[in-house]
Structures are given as C-alpha cells and as structure tokens.
Design an enzyme around this catalytic site. Structure first.
Site, PDB file in Angstrom:
ATOM      1  N   HIS A  49      -0.272  21.180  37.394  1.00 41.58           N
ATOM      2  CA  HIS A  49       0.735  21.636  36.272  1.00 41.58           C
ATOM      3  C   HIS A  49       0.289  21.982  34.858  1.00 41.58           C
ATOM      4  CE1 HIS A  49       4.853  21.479  34.591  1.00 41.58           C
ATOM      5  NE2 HIS A  49       4.073  22.836  34.303  1.00 41.58           N
ATOM      6  N   ARG A  89       7.889  26.690  39.778  1.00 45.82           N
ATOM      7  CA  ARG A  89       8.712  25.014  39.597  1.00 45.82           C
ATOM      8  C   ARG A  89       8.645  24.735  41.223  1.00 45.82           C
ATOM      9  NH1 ARG A  89       8.624  23.488  34.542  1.00 45.82           N
ATOM     10  NH2 ARG A  89       8.500  25.508  32.851  1.00 45.82           N
ATOM     11  N   GLU A  96       5.091  13.689  49.069  1.00 47.06           N
ATOM     12  CA  GLU A  96       4.995  13.524  50.148  1.00 47.06           C
ATOM     13  C   GLU A  96       3.627  14.934  50.855  1.00 47.06           C
ATOM     14  OE1 GLU A  96       9.648  13.522  48.841  1.00 47.06           O
ATOM     15  OE2 GLU A  96       6.988  14.469  47.947  1.00 47.06           O
TER      16      GLU A  96
END
Length: 396
Positions: free
Chosen positions: A279, A238, A267
């Site tokens: 993902h 996660r 970022e």
C-alpha cells in the site's frame, strides 16, 4: 466550539506539519487529545460511530478513500466528511508507471538473481555469469502496447497522459466521467463503450475506481476471461474492487499473465505472476503534504465560513462572506418545504436575508443564509425545532 473564538480539531494520525501550520492558532486548537472536538483530521485511522461525540461537525480525511469512516452514520448526524481527491494523484501515477515497467521487464527477477550471487567474489567470474544468464530475464517494451484505463478521474487521467507519452495506445472507460475530468483528458484517449470492451482490447488494464458497494468485486471471472491471454492487471485503486478468487483462478489457468497490486491479500502472496507492494500509492512526502494541506484548508473554510468543498456526503457549496451581519449554516433532510419554514421563522422576526444558497445531495440538503444582524439564541432554538432540520450553526 470550546468558546466564542476557538474551534477544537482532533488529529488521529501523524499529519504533515505543512498541513497543521495552516491552522490559525488564534482560532483553532489542534491536538491529538481533545475529548469534544469540532472536527477530526485523520489519514487511515479507523473511525466508528462512537467517535462522533456531541458537537462534532466535520471529519477531514487526508487522502481519497473514506472506507475507514462510517459515512452513512455520520451523515445521519449531519457531520460533513471531506476527502482530498487529486492531492496524491501524482504519487499514485508514478507507482502505476513503475508497475507497468515491472510487468514488461524481468527487473524483480533479475534483482533477485543478482542478490543470490553474493558468494561469487571474482569480478570477471561475476560478469561472465551475469552475461550468460541475462537472457532469462528478457522482457518487452511498453511502446506500442495497449493500456486500458478503468476510471478517468484525477489519477486515471494522469496515468493515461503519461502512457501516451510512452507511445502506448490508450483506451478509457468511465461511466461517471465528470465534466472537469473530461476537459483534462487527452483527445488521444479512445473512449470505450463498455468495461467488457476495455478488458478485451487491452494488453494491460489499470484500475482507478473508488471502493463502493457497486464496484465491489467488479473485476470478476467474466471480465478476466475476456482479457487477452497473458494480459496484465494493475490495481492501485482499492483491493475490494477485484474478486480475489477469480484473480487466483485466472493466473493459475494462464489467462491472466500478471496481477500487480498495492493491496496484498493472503490468498495471493507468493503466487506466481503476482507482484504486490505494501500500500505504497500515496506514501511519498509530497503526497502526505498535499493531502494534509488540502484537508486543513477545507476544514477551516467549513468551520469558519460554512463552505463545503470535496465532501463525500454533503453537496459542494460556496457563498462569499458578506462584510456585515451573521451567517446561518443549516443542514436538513432533503424533504419539501423545509427552506420555506426556515425563511418564515426569519420573516416573523423581521430579519432581513442578505444572501443565501441551498443545495442538496441524495437525502441531505445544506443551506447558507446571510442575515443583517446577529440573531438571538431563541431563533437558533426555533430553527433547530423544525422537523427534519439536523443541525444549525451561527457564524459571526
């Protein structure tokens, strides 16, 4: 329930057909448009407390993470939330292995280089240029390297096992290691006493812990500073469990060699040393099938029999059905003397208990009580009126 025979199950994502066909059409009405469902079956759809309409009994998440479900709010309503741990474990394991291989060899860089040679049309010239340039993408092998596995559950233990097959040295740390996980874990995995020791002794660290308040940003600047210079961190668990600012700083100062993640964040996009996938962990046909099948089976057993398996907010509980009588499924707040009051209500009506089981989890308790004959509606009202009883179901 919509009537005496049918349960309504609302789907909020595209669910694998292999899961949907598990539902008996004579007892379950499954649709993506049901205003008052008994259960919800979903993948990544973002639920809110408002989705918990009156009569909602359960939510089945076809996947492991439940951060898209307001679990605490649903627990207060007595709504059981299920997930499917382990159903997508092999898919994630394979992606982690791919990440480890990408970290040691110049595969991505080499592919990008060759893709830029489209203007070289002569085969001999292309071969000469490739052979002259390939040394820039030379890597190293995984064999003999030390892999640290943080979290040794369904996925972590599988990653540890395949790393051993690749002749890697494997270290593991999991303060909440279950008995079941311990049994399936190879004795060749060296157990670490702390997360700090795991990070300090590993060439690569792979993360396999859930996103919980206590794991948020657990991989921080202090842990990263303890790693060997040039080490690799893999995050296919996660995004919330790492401190993004700390990752960026560690990559910039050269302490962390690479960060390979399945959870892109602005970022870190295009930052040197970062490889990010969109993902993809559970994005295989097989994983989606497995998750849908497990979620469907769990919902069916709960709705028809009251049994609970793989809930994230209620205790796991199973009671074999008696051939006679009726079953009461009752949830309550975990306070003293509730069960005694429930049994007193039954005794006052000369209702004989055939079998029963009671378990608690944190602030919630759950009971299955098999009785000889179908009770009246008056009994249901009396049980529901007991202080701290959340809901009562009669299962014929």
């Amino acid at each position: 329930m919509s009537d005496a025979a049918m349960f309504n199950v609302l789907t909020l994502n595209n669910i694998s057909e292999k899961g949907l066909v598990r539902f008996d059409k004579t007892a379950f009405n499954v649709s993506d448009a049901l205003p008052q469902p008994d259960a919800i079956l979903l993948r990544s759809f973002k639920l809110t407390p408002d989705h918990a309409t009156e009569g909602l009994l359960a939510v089945g998440r076809a996947g492991a993470g439940v951060n898209n479900i307001p679990v605490d709010a649903y627990t207060d309503r007595g709504i059981v939330v299920f997930n499917t741990p382990g159903a997508n474990a092999n898919a994630v394991k394979e992606l982690v292995v791919a990440g480890m291989l990408l970290s040691r060899r110049g595969i991505v860089q080499g592919i990008d280089y060759v893709s830029g040679l489209s203007e070289v049309t002569d085969k001999a010239a292309l071969n000469t240029q490739v052979e002259a340039s390939k040394k820039a993408f030379k890597g190293s092998e995984l064999k003999g390297r030390t892999l640290g596995v943080l979290g040794l559950g369904a996925i972590g233990s599988m990653v540890a096992d395949i790393a051993l097959q690749l002749d890697m040295k494997v270290l593991g740390f999991d303060p909440a290691l279950s008995v079941e996980s311990a049994w399936r874990l190879s004795s060749r995995v060296q157990k670490m006493d702390s997360i700090e020791a795991l990070f300090a002794r590993s060439d690569l660290v792979t993360l396999h812990v859930p996103a919980l308040p206590e794991t948020e940003k657990m991989v921080n600047a202090t842990l990263l500073a303890a790693m060997k210079p040039g080490s690799v961190l893999l995050n296919f668990a996660r995004g919330e469990i790492v401190d993004t600012a700390a990752i960026k700083a560690s990559l910039t100062n050269g302490q962390l060699g690479q960060y390979i993640s399945d959870f892109p964040v602005p970022e870190l996009v295009n930052l040197p040393g970062v490889l990010a996938t969109p993902h993809l962990g559970a994005s295989t046909d097989e994983a989606e099938d497995n998750c849908a099948i497990m979620a469907a089976d769990q919902l069916m057993d709960f709705l028809t029999n009251g049994n609970i398996k793989n809930s994230v907010n209620f205790p796991n509980l199973y009671l074999e059905r008696s051939q006679l009588g009726c079953r009461i499924a009752l949830s309550n707040r975990n306070v003293p003397r509730i069960l005694g009051r429930v049994l007193s209500e039954l005794a006052d009506r000369n209702i004989n208990v055939i079998d029963m089981i009671n378990k608690s989890r944190n602030e919630i308790a759950y009971n299955l009580i098999d009785i000889e004959s179908a009770p009246s509606a008056e009994l249901t009202e009396a049980l529901s009126a007991i202080d701290d009883v959340i809901n009562v179901r009669l299962l014929s």
